[in-house]
Design a protein around this motif. Structure first.
Motif, PDB file in Angstrom:
ATOM      1  N   MET A   1       0.712  -1.260   0.057  1.00  0.00           N
ATOM      2  CA  MET A   1       0.083  -0.127   0.037  1.00  0.00           C
ATOM      3  C   MET A   1       0.804   1.379  -0.017  1.00  0.00           C
ATOM      4  SD  MET A   1      -2.684   1.412   2.779  1.00  0.00           S
ATOM      5  CE  MET A   1      -4.121   0.308   2.165  1.00  0.00           C
ATOM      6  N   PRO A   2       0.650   2.130  -0.787  1.00  0.00           N
ATOM      7  CA  PRO A   2       1.545   3.405  -1.013  1.00  0.00           C
ATOM      8  C   PRO A   2       1.168   4.145   0.240  1.00  0.00           C
ATOM      9  CG  PRO A   2       0.342   3.024  -2.982  1.00  0.00           C
ATOM     10  CD  PRO A   2      -0.253   2.142  -2.103  1.00  0.00           C
ATOM     11  N   VAL A   3       2.252   4.833   1.004  1.00  0.00           N
ATOM     12  CA  VAL A   3       2.068   5.677   2.084  1.00  0.00           C
ATOM     13  C   VAL A   3       2.593   6.947   1.813  1.00  0.00           C
ATOM     14  CG1 VAL A   3       3.003   5.869   4.401  1.00  0.00           C
ATOM     15  CG2 VAL A   3       1.921   3.718   3.617  1.00  0.00           C
ATOM     16  N   LEU A   4       2.055   7.897   2.106  1.00  0.00           N
ATOM     17  CA  LEU A   4       2.882   9.568   2.170  1.00  0.00           C
ATOM     18  C   LEU A   4       3.080   9.888   3.615  1.00  0.00           C
ATOM     19  CD1 LEU A   4       3.939  12.061   0.852  1.00  0.00           C
ATOM     20  CD2 LEU A   4       1.305  12.758   0.880  1.00  0.00           C
ATOM     21  N   GLY A   5       4.138   9.928   4.225  1.00  0.00           N
ATOM     22  CA  GLY A   5       4.593  10.241   5.180  1.00  0.00           C
ATOM     23  C   GLY A   5       4.975  11.741   5.255  1.00  0.00           C
TER      24      GLY A   5
END
Length: 64
Positions: A1-5
């Motif tokens: 799953m793509p994650v933007l931190g």
């Protein structure tokens, strides 16, 4: 799953550089990304609303 931190460099809630590095080391999805707003406090959404919006929109464009 793509994650933007998204991290605030001047936040008193976390150690931003350490958190940023840990994020970079652990995000495995090629669409994931870490972003550090170096001059922002923990109230990043109020301090950099346009920049934050652009960061999120750019991220979403790449995963759609």
């Amino acid at each position: 799953m793509p994650v933007l931190g998204i991290l605030a460099g001047q936040s008193t809630m976390h150690h931003s550089e350490k958190s940023f590095q840990i994020g970079l080391e652990n995000l495995r999805n090629p669409y994931s990304n870490m972003v550090l707003f170096e001059d922002a406090s923990h109230a990043i959404n109020g301090e950099y609303p346009e920049e934050l919006l652009q960061t999120i929109e750019d991220f979403l464009k790449h995963i759609e």
